[in-house]
Design a protein around this motif. Structure first.
Motif, PDB file in Angstrom:
ATOM      1  N   SER A  19     -30.473   5.407 -22.427  1.00 14.87           N
ATOM      2  CA  SER A  19     -29.644   6.408 -23.095  1.00 14.87           C
ATOM      3  C   SER A  19     -28.468   5.650 -23.703  1.00 14.87           C
ATOM      4  CB  SER A  19     -29.217   7.495 -22.112  1.00 14.87           C
ATOM      5  OG  SER A  19     -28.688   6.916 -20.946  1.00 14.87           O
ATOM      6  N   ASN A  20     -27.265   5.812 -23.117  1.00 14.47           N
ATOM      7  CA  ASN A  20     -26.147   5.044 -23.657  1.00 14.47           C
ATOM      8  C   ASN A  20     -26.315   3.579 -23.321  1.00 14.47           C
ATOM      9  OD1 ASN A  20     -25.255   7.472 -24.432  1.00 14.47           O
ATOM     10  ND2 ASN A  20     -23.203   7.254 -23.584  1.00 14.47           N
ATOM     11  N   MET A  21     -25.924   2.740 -24.235  1.00 16.41           N
ATOM     12  CA  MET A  21     -26.020   1.305 -23.959  1.00 16.41           C
ATOM     13  C   MET A  21     -24.921   0.546 -24.687  1.00 16.41           C
ATOM     14  SD  MET A  21     -29.375   0.240 -26.153  1.00 16.41           S
ATOM     15  CE  MET A  21     -29.261  -1.485 -25.728  1.00 16.41           C
ATOM     16  N   ILE A  22     -24.667  -0.662 -24.188  1.00 12.97           N
ATOM     17  CA  ILE A  22     -23.653  -1.500 -24.820  1.00 12.97           C
ATOM     18  C   ILE A  22     -24.264  -2.178 -26.043  1.00 12.97           C
ATOM     19  CG2 ILE A  22     -22.161  -3.535 -24.505  1.00 12.97           C
ATOM     20  CD1 ILE A  22     -21.290  -1.169 -22.827  1.00 12.97           C
ATOM     21  N   ARG A  23     -23.553  -2.125 -27.146  1.00 10.02           N
ATOM     22  CA  ARG A  23     -23.962  -2.818 -28.377  1.00 10.02           C
ATOM     23  C   ARG A  23     -22.916  -3.867 -28.750  1.00 10.02           C
ATOM     24  NH1 ARG A  23     -29.290  -1.705 -29.515  1.00 10.02           N
ATOM     25  NH2 ARG A  23     -29.626   0.484 -29.995  1.00 10.02           N
ATOM     26  N   SER A  24     -23.372  -4.887 -29.453  1.00 11.66           N
ATOM     27  CA  SER A  24     -22.472  -5.939 -29.945  1.00 11.66           C
ATOM     28  C   SER A  24     -22.218  -5.673 -31.422  1.00 11.66           C
ATOM     29  CB  SER A  24     -23.125  -7.305 -29.779  1.00 11.66           C
ATOM     30  OG  SER A  24     -23.609  -7.451 -28.469  1.00 11.66           O
ATOM     31  N   VAL A  25     -21.009  -5.183 -31.720  1.00  7.64           N
ATOM     32  CA  VAL A  25     -20.701  -4.727 -33.079  1.00  7.64           C
ATOM     33  C   VAL A  25     -19.844  -5.768 -33.807  1.00  7.64           C
ATOM     34  CG1 VAL A  25     -19.510  -2.922 -34.402  1.00  7.64           C
ATOM     35  CG2 VAL A  25     -20.843  -2.312 -32.377  1.00  7.64           C
ATOM     36  N   VAL A  26     -20.169  -5.997 -35.083  1.00  2.00           N
ATOM     37  CA  VAL A  26     -19.396  -6.946 -35.898  1.00  2.00           C
ATOM     38  C   VAL A  26     -18.048  -6.322 -36.232  1.00  2.00           C
ATOM     39  CG1 VAL A  26     -19.295  -8.244 -38.066  1.00  2.00           C
ATOM     40  CG2 VAL A  26     -21.505  -7.915 -36.916  1.00  2.00           C
ATOM     41  N   ALA A 190     -19.363  -2.347 -27.675  1.00  2.00           N
ATOM     42  CA  ALA A 190     -19.084  -0.945 -28.009  1.00  2.00           C
ATOM     43  C   ALA A 190     -20.203  -0.095 -27.434  1.00  2.00           C
ATOM     44  CB  ALA A 190     -18.992  -0.768 -29.523  1.00  2.00           C
ATOM     45  N   GLU A 191     -19.858   1.115 -27.084  1.00  2.00           N
ATOM     46  CA  GLU A 191     -20.857   2.031 -26.528  1.00  2.00           C
ATOM     47  C   GLU A 191     -21.759   2.556 -27.648  1.00  2.00           C
ATOM     48  OE1 GLU A 191     -21.811   4.336 -22.855  1.00  2.00           O
ATOM     49  OE2 GLU A 191     -20.500   2.647 -23.212  1.00  2.00           O
ATOM     50  N   GLY A 192     -23.050   2.466 -27.456  1.00  4.51           N
ATOM     51  CA  GLY A 192     -23.982   3.032 -28.424  1.00  4.51           C
ATOM     52  C   GLY A 192     -24.863   4.082 -27.768  1.00  4.51           C
ATOM     53  N   GLU A 193     -25.701   4.725 -28.594  1.00  4.03           N
ATOM     54  CA  GLU A 193     -26.585   5.766 -28.075  1.00  4.03           C
ATOM     55  C   GLU A 193     -27.949   5.207 -27.681  1.00  4.03           C
ATOM     56  OE1 GLU A 193     -25.630   8.862 -27.739  1.00  4.03           O
ATOM     57  OE2 GLU A 193     -23.778   8.883 -28.907  1.00  4.03           O
ATOM     58  N   ARG A 199     -24.302   1.219 -34.470  1.00  4.97           N
ATOM     59  CA  ARG A 199     -23.832  -0.041 -35.057  1.00  4.97           C
ATOM     60  C   ARG A 199     -24.070  -1.160 -34.048  1.00  4.97           C
ATOM     61  NH1 ARG A 199     -17.952  -0.200 -36.939  1.00  4.97           N
ATOM     62  NH2 ARG A 199     -18.688  -2.130 -37.916  1.00  4.97           N
ATOM     63  N   GLY A 200     -24.190  -2.378 -34.540  1.00  4.22           N
ATOM     64  CA  GLY A 200     -24.335  -3.531 -33.647  1.00  4.22           C
ATOM     65  C   GLY A 200     -25.711  -4.158 -33.717  1.00  4.22           C
ATOM     66  N   VAL A 201     -25.910  -5.159 -32.875  1.00 11.24           N
ATOM     67  CA  VAL A 201     -27.201  -5.864 -32.833  1.00 11.24           C
ATOM     68  C   VAL A 201     -28.233  -4.920 -32.208  1.00 11.24           C
ATOM     69  CG1 VAL A 201     -28.446  -7.861 -31.922  1.00 11.24           C
ATOM     70  CG2 VAL A 201     -26.041  -8.104 -32.622  1.00 11.24           C
ATOM     71  N   LEU A 202     -29.327  -4.687 -32.922  1.00  6.31           N
ATOM     72  CA  LEU A 202     -30.343  -3.739 -32.455  1.00  6.31           C
ATOM     73  C   LEU A 202     -31.509  -4.450 -31.777  1.00  6.31           C
ATOM     74  CD1 LEU A 202     -30.428  -1.434 -35.618  1.00  6.31           C
ATOM     75  CD2 LEU A 202     -29.170  -1.047 -33.478  1.00  6.31           C
ATOM     76  N   THR A 203     -31.839  -5.628 -32.267  1.00  9.48           N
ATOM     77  CA  THR A 203     -32.924  -6.393 -31.658  1.00  9.48           C
ATOM     78  C   THR A 203     -32.839  -7.837 -32.174  1.00  9.48           C
ATOM     79  OG1 THR A 203     -35.312  -6.386 -31.188  1.00  9.48           O
ATOM     80  CG2 THR A 203     -34.675  -5.981 -33.469  1.00  9.48           C
TER      81      THR A 203
END
Ligand code: UT7
Length: 343
Positions: A19-26, A190-193, A199-203
């Motif tokens: 569900s919510n996950m940490i993303r690495s956003v530029v 950053a918190e993502g869905e 936003r951020g690295v997806l894969t």
């Protein structure tokens, strides 16, 4: 909460079990180039070559060459400072520096540690990754793993090189191809869905196959010759593998996220050769206008080429917040990889 991919309107791909996950956003980006520009015409004075040959075979028109006092860490520091400024941050806000380079200032300490010192940072930690031209994709992937693992909150990811210092300036088959420079981004937790609308690295997908190590290498090192060595490349051999490897790993990134070339806003490839870039985009049906090309300006700056291209295209307003961006590279080792991120 976003309900679909902004561009395509398609329902975003849900990662099973997340569900919510940490993303690495530029948060910021920056670049630095040496003062001296060397054009193809200048190159004609050094080796038996021509502007016509270089442009036709590679797309390169000029490159930047580091002068006295310009080093991998000085260029990396300048790119890092530009990225921090753009992010509205200072070195105090950073807890990890990763520098991708194959041309470190010294065998050790790591260039990242040199940059840490230049930035006046005494906290956090810093290390280099060495994956030659794929170095920046490896570094972004590593930074993302540290951020998602909770080991770092803000990471300076730098690609910095002074390849001019490992070139054989008598070898026209290699010396016309490379240049010096540095680029950097700040990645922040950053918190993502957990969807591709985040936003951020997806894969990210990394590969290597050391059985190809003789096709592109440096013929020296601390443990073999005790010298720095010079770059050696069987260009035609590398070329033969490049498009296949690049397109496979990009496809892996599309498959992992359920996205397609139509969803993509920008392909930001490693800048080695215009023919490899165009061939890869064509094979994947990525429209030419979505491809960022800077090889004409910078030549092949190895691990610095992607962050230099990112800084160019984000700096001139092409890459905008929310855009879906594919990074890809292939180089010595062989190493290759792709990372898909939402800017
Ligand atoms: O970033 C890491 C990954 N690296 C790469 O992706 C590089 C991959 N390889 C390439 O980009 C291309 O193979 C090169 C640009 C290095 C070479 O292009 P090519 O179309 O594969 O040329 P070639 O090596 O087949 O050479 C063609 C001719 C040769 O002459 P002959 O044997 O046909 O008479 C070379 O001697 O071009 C000659 N040549 C040059 N002529 C003028 C090689 N270098 C030069 C030069 N100027 N600088």
């Amino acid at each position: 909460m976003p309900s679909g991919c902004p561009r395509s309107g398609r329902k975003p791909h849900e990662r099973r079990g997340l569900s919510n996950m940490i993303r690495s956003v530029v948060r910021g980006f920056g670049a630095a180039l040496p003062k001296r520009v060397m054009t193809n015409r200048d190159m004609e004075d050094v080796v038996d070559t021509s502007d016509e040959w270089i442009v036709q075979r590679t797309g390169i028109r000029q490159r930047y060459i580091a002068g006295e006092g310009e080093t991998t860490s000085s260029l990396g520091e300048a790119a890092a400072r530009a990225a921090l400024d753009r992010a509205g941050l200072t070195p105090a806000d950073i807890d990890l520096i990763i520098c991708a380079t194959s041309t470190p200032d010294n065998t050790f300490p790591a260039t990242a540690v040199n940059i840490q010192s230049r930035l006046g940072m005494h906290h956090g930690f810093a290390f280099d990754v060495q994956a030659v031209c794929t170095g920046f994709v490896y570094a972004v992937t590593t930074a993302d793993a540290y951020i998602r693992g909770g080991l770092a909150k803000r990471v300076l990811v730098i690609g910095a090189e002074t390849f001019s210092r490992i070139l054989d300036w008598n070898d026209r088959t290699t010396c016309v191809l490379f240049g010096d420079g540095a680029g950097a981004i700040v990645l922040e937790a950053a918190e993502g869905e957990g969807t591709t609308a985040d936003r951020g690295v997806l894969t990210a997908h990394l590969r290597s196959d050391g059985s190809h190590k003789e096709k592109l290498y440096v013929d020296g090192g601390p443990s073999t010759t005790g010298t720095v060595g010079k770059l050696r490349m069987e260009g035609r051999e590398v070329f033969k593998y490049a498009v296949g490897m690049i397109t496979d790993v990009i496809q892996a990134a599309f498959d992992a996220t359920g996205t397609t070339p139509d969803d993509l806003d920008w392909l930001v490839p490693h800048q080695a050769n215009r023919r490899i870039i165009d061939g890869s985009a064509k094979k994947l049906h990525i429209a030419p206008e979505k491809v960022v090309v800077t090889v004409d300006l910078h030549g092949n700056t190895s691990a610095a080429s992607i962050p230099l291209a990112l800084a160019t295209a984000a700096g001139d307003g092409r890459i905008k917040e929310g855009d879906l961006v594919m990074l890809e590279a292939m180089g010595g080792g062989f190493t290759w990889g792709a990372a898909l991120l939402r800017w």
